[in-house]
Design an enzyme around this catalytic site. Structure first.
Site, PDB file in Angstrom:
ATOM      1  N   LEU A   1       0.915  -1.256   0.102  1.00  0.00           N
ATOM      2  CA  LEU A   1       0.054   0.114  -0.085  1.00  0.00           C
ATOM      3  C   LEU A   1       0.801   1.136  -0.054  1.00  0.00           C
ATOM      4  O   LEU A   1       1.976   1.207   0.432  1.00  0.00           O
ATOM      5  CB  LEU A   1      -0.968  -0.194   1.393  1.00  0.00           C
ATOM      6  CG  LEU A   1      -1.871  -1.295   1.234  1.00  0.00           C
ATOM      7  CD1 LEU A   1      -2.483  -1.573   2.877  1.00  0.00           C
ATOM      8  CD2 LEU A   1      -3.073  -0.940   0.128  1.00  0.00           C
ATOM      9  N   PRO A   2       0.342   2.607  -0.369  1.00  0.00           N
ATOM     10  CA  PRO A   2       1.027   3.636  -0.411  1.00  0.00           C
ATOM     11  C   PRO A   2       1.739   4.072   0.895  1.00  0.00           C
ATOM     12  O   PRO A   2       2.985   4.491   0.777  1.00  0.00           O
ATOM     13  CB  PRO A   2      -0.039   4.694  -0.946  1.00  0.00           C
ATOM     14  CG  PRO A   2      -1.063   3.842  -1.484  1.00  0.00           C
ATOM     15  CD  PRO A   2      -1.118   2.571  -0.813  1.00  0.00           C
TER      16      PRO A   2
ATOM     17  N   THR B   1       6.173   0.693   2.164  1.00  0.00           N
ATOM     18  CA  THR B   1       7.278   1.400   2.980  1.00  0.00           C
ATOM     19  C   THR B   1       6.552   2.253   3.832  1.00  0.00           C
ATOM     20  O   THR B   1       5.874   3.214   3.425  1.00  0.00           O
ATOM     21  CB  THR B   1       8.099   2.148   1.830  1.00  0.00           C
ATOM     22  OG1 THR B   1       8.633   1.364   1.107  1.00  0.00           O
ATOM     23  CG2 THR B   1       9.321   2.943   2.745  1.00  0.00           C
TER      24      THR B   1
ATOM     25  N   LYS C   1      15.457  -0.403   5.707  1.00  0.00           N
ATOM     26  CA  LYS C   1      15.001  -0.041   4.604  1.00  0.00           C
ATOM     27  C   LYS C   1      15.304   1.841   4.344  1.00  0.00           C
ATOM     28  O   LYS C   1      15.757   2.144   3.455  1.00  0.00           O
ATOM     29  CB  LYS C   1      13.562  -0.279   4.145  1.00  0.00           C
ATOM     30  CG  LYS C   1      12.735   0.632   3.233  1.00  0.00           C
ATOM     31  CD  LYS C   1      12.743   0.086   1.828  1.00  0.00           C
ATOM     32  CE  LYS C   1      12.555   1.203   0.771  1.00  0.00           C
ATOM     33  NZ  LYS C   1      11.843   1.022  -0.146  1.00  0.00           N
TER      34      LYS C   1
ATOM     35  N   LYS D   1       9.464  10.517  -0.216  1.00  0.00           N
ATOM     36  CA  LYS D   1       8.701   9.897   0.867  1.00  0.00           C
ATOM     37  C   LYS D   1       9.764   9.063   1.897  1.00  0.00           C
ATOM     38  O   LYS D   1       9.483   8.865   3.019  1.00  0.00           O
ATOM     39  CB  LYS D   1       7.823   9.015   0.121  1.00  0.00           C
ATOM     40  CG  LYS D   1       7.098   8.076   1.179  1.00  0.00           C
ATOM     41  CD  LYS D   1       6.236   6.938   0.380  1.00  0.00           C
ATOM     42  CE  LYS D   1       5.869   6.020   1.692  1.00  0.00           C
ATOM     43  NZ  LYS D   1       5.164   4.787   0.976  1.00  0.00           N
TER      44      LYS D   1
HETATM   45  P1  NAD Z   1       1.043   2.736  -6.097  1.00  0.00           P
HETATM   46  O1  NAD Z   1       0.257   3.918  -5.665  1.00  0.00           O
HETATM   47  O2  NAD Z   1       1.171   2.441  -7.649  1.00  0.00           O
HETATM   48  O3  NAD Z   1       0.024   1.556  -5.708  1.00  0.00           O
HETATM   49  C1  NAD Z   1      -0.718   1.346  -4.352  1.00  0.00           C
HETATM   50  C2  NAD Z   1      -2.180   0.755  -4.671  1.00  0.00           C
HETATM   51  O4  NAD Z   1      -2.653   0.575  -3.454  1.00  0.00           O
HETATM   52  C3  NAD Z   1      -3.102   1.370  -5.714  1.00  0.00           C
HETATM   53  O5  NAD Z   1      -3.373   0.308  -6.561  1.00  0.00           O
HETATM   54  C4  NAD Z   1      -4.217   1.693  -4.701  1.00  0.00           C
HETATM   55  O6  NAD Z   1      -5.490   1.820  -5.506  1.00  0.00           O
HETATM   56  C5  NAD Z   1      -3.985   0.777  -3.833  1.00  0.00           C
HETATM   57  N1  NAD Z   1      -4.755   1.142  -2.275  1.00  0.00           N
HETATM   58  C6  NAD Z   1      -4.702   2.340  -1.721  1.00  0.00           C
HETATM   59  N2  NAD Z   1      -5.445   2.312  -0.605  1.00  0.00           N
HETATM   60  C7  NAD Z   1      -6.063   1.046  -0.716  1.00  0.00           C
HETATM   61  C8  NAD Z   1      -6.836   0.400   0.279  1.00  0.00           C
HETATM   62  N3  NAD Z   1      -7.234   0.879   1.417  1.00  0.00           N
HETATM   63  N4  NAD Z   1      -7.332  -1.028  -0.104  1.00  0.00           N
HETATM   64  C9  NAD Z   1      -6.792  -1.454  -1.269  1.00  0.00           C
HETATM   65  N5  NAD Z   1      -6.117  -1.057  -2.086  1.00  0.00           N
HETATM   66  C10 NAD Z   1      -5.563   0.348  -1.614  1.00  0.00           C
HETATM   67  O7  NAD Z   1       2.239   2.399  -5.232  1.00  0.00           O
HETATM   68  P2  NAD Z   1       3.426   1.335  -5.529  1.00  0.00           P
HETATM   69  O8  NAD Z   1       4.524   2.201  -6.362  1.00  0.00           O
HETATM   70  O9  NAD Z   1       2.961   0.182  -6.127  1.00  0.00           O
HETATM   71  O10 NAD Z   1       4.165   1.336  -4.129  1.00  0.00           O
HETATM   72  C11 NAD Z   1       3.725   0.638  -2.935  1.00  0.00           C
HETATM   73  C12 NAD Z   1       4.629   0.769  -1.721  1.00  0.00           C
HETATM   74  O11 NAD Z   1       5.716   0.097  -2.287  1.00  0.00           O
HETATM   75  C13 NAD Z   1       4.789   2.135  -1.270  1.00  0.00           C
HETATM   76  O12 NAD Z   1       4.787   1.919   0.118  1.00  0.00           O
HETATM   77  C14 NAD Z   1       5.976   2.455  -1.760  1.00  0.00           C
HETATM   78  O13 NAD Z   1       6.712   3.533  -1.022  1.00  0.00           O
HETATM   79  C15 NAD Z   1       6.611   1.176  -1.774  1.00  0.00           C
HETATM   80  N6  NAD Z   1       7.937   0.924  -3.003  1.00  0.00           N
HETATM   81  C16 NAD Z   1       7.514   1.620  -4.192  1.00  0.00           C
HETATM   82  C17 NAD Z   1       8.819   1.249  -5.164  1.00  0.00           C
HETATM   83  C18 NAD Z   1       8.430   1.898  -6.466  1.00  0.00           C
HETATM   84  O14 NAD Z   1       9.297   2.093  -7.407  1.00  0.00           O
HETATM   85  N7  NAD Z   1       7.283   2.266  -7.092  1.00  0.00           N
HETATM   86  C19 NAD Z   1       9.993   0.952  -4.823  1.00  0.00           C
HETATM   87  C20 NAD Z   1      10.007   0.364  -3.409  1.00  0.00           C
HETATM   88  C21 NAD Z   1       9.065   0.490  -2.530  1.00  0.00           C
END
Ligand code: NAD
Length: 311
Positions: free
Chosen positions: A79-80, A110, A185, A260
């Site tokens: 999740l975000p 994260t 992390k 973030k």
């Molecule tokens: P994203 O925004 O693409 O995806 C998040 C998903 O969660 C979305 O599809 C959203 O609709 C869903 N969501 C939000 N609230 C929700 C809820 N209450 N119930 C169900 N679904 C819900 O984000 P991402 O890039 O996939 O990142 C996810 C996590 O991974 C974050 O914490 C981010 O910091 C971490 N992260 C991301 C990356 C990257 O390169 N994108 C790398 C390492 C870590």
């Protein structure tokens, strides 16, 4: 005393059913890799287009986190931010209260270590195994199944999670108890933010003094300034092939995500009274940079010195 079952497979070796919540840029390819490995997945996301993608890949789509977890022995969330994790597990209709004892919950989002610890303690009081398991490796690593998982939680829960994490990642570390995964992390990403900002600054100093950025990068790569950004992720355009800086800073790890993580590092430092002056400076630089460049890869911090590289 009976021995604890540290396996997620049952006595016939069958794979556990998994509920996967959060199917964004990271969650969707991670879930797809679990499907490819033969796991049965029930998925939930607020976005219909996100769930459709997984349905096409063979997952069943649920109407709520509770519905997704109704027949699952393992729950994974991606999740975000902390508020979303808190809401899914502890908010109104929070999932933790619905899960049977012994369920394994792996949160790979994260979030702040303090937030992870709150959920982990609530889970522990209900007899649920909770792991904070943030990842490094970005969307490329999520697609390739080569993420690094940095895990906090009990040894017993870690052992149960390891074969599942191994489907989505290549390196799996047990950092320590609850919250330790998140701390490790953000230590890593704070250092990465500092290294990227510093490398961009050094290359700019050389270029402004007449050096070729490739020649300078080669020199530093074989000298004591060598670091990961020079090895595989040079921030100056056309010094390296197949990196975001040579592709208009598209793809890779967005500056707003680096910001973030730097903010989370600063929050942890403040909560625990630890000085991080270099981290604070990198946070300040990325804060200003993301105003206009949040969606560009984090190596675009190079454009702070030379805005022509951004066009
Ligand atoms: P994203 O925004 O693409 O995806 C998040 C998903 O969660 C979305 O599809 C959203 O609709 C869903 N969501 C939000 N609230 C929700 C809820 N209450 N119930 C169900 N679904 C819900 O984000 P991402 O890039 O996939 O990142 C996810 C996590 O991974 C974050 O914490 C981010 O910091 C971490 N992260 C991301 C990356 C990257 O390169 N994108 C790398 C390492 C870590």
């Amino acid at each position: 005393m009976g021995t604890q079952n540290t396996s997620t497979t049952d006595k016939n070796g069958a794979k556990p059913n998994i509920a996967f919540i959060g199917l964004g840029n990271m969650g969707a390819p991670m879930a797809e890799n679990l499907l490819k490995a033969g796991y049965s997945l029930s998925v939930y996301d607020l976005s219909e287009s996100a769930t459709q993608r997984l349905q096409q890949a063979g997952a069943s789509v649920a109407d709520s986190p509770k519905d997704a977890a109704s027949n699952a022995q393992v729950v994974i969330s991606m999740l975000p931010a902390g508020k979303h994790v808190h809401s899914v597990y502890l908010g109104e209709n929070g999932l933790l209260a619905e899960l049977p004892k012994g369920t394994l919950v792996i949160d790979s989002s994260t979030i702040a270590a303090a937030d992870a610890t709150v959920v982990a303690e609530a889970a522990s009081n209900l007899g649920i195994d909770f792991l904070d398991a943030p990842v490094s490796g970005g969307t490329g690593g999520a697609v390739a199944g080569s993420l690094t998982f940095i895990v906090g939680g009990s040894v017993h829960a870690f052992a149960k999670a390891e074969p599942i994490l191994a489907v989505m990642g290549k390196n799996i570390f047990h950092a320590g108890d609850h919250g330790a995964g998140q701390v490790a992390k953000i230590c890593n990403n704070m250092l990465l933010g500092i290294l990227m900002a510093g490398t961009a600054e050094a290359i700019n100093l050389g270029v402004k003094n007449g050096l070729d950025p490739k020649v300078l990068s080669d020199i530093m790569l074989q000298s004591s300034g060598r670091n990961w950004t020079l090895e595989v992720y040079n921030p100056y355009p056309q010094v390296m092939e197949n990196v975001p800086s040579s592709n208009g800073y598209q793809g890779g790890f967005m500056s707003k995500l680096m910001q973030k993580d730097l903010n989370l590092a600063m929050q942890t430092a403040q909560d625990t009274n630890v000085e991080t002056p270099m981290g604070a400076k990198a946070t300040e630089l990325y804060e200003a940079h993301t105003v206009e460049n949040g969606d560009k890869d984090f190596s675009s911090i190079m454009g702070r010195h030379d805005s022509s590289v951004l066009s």
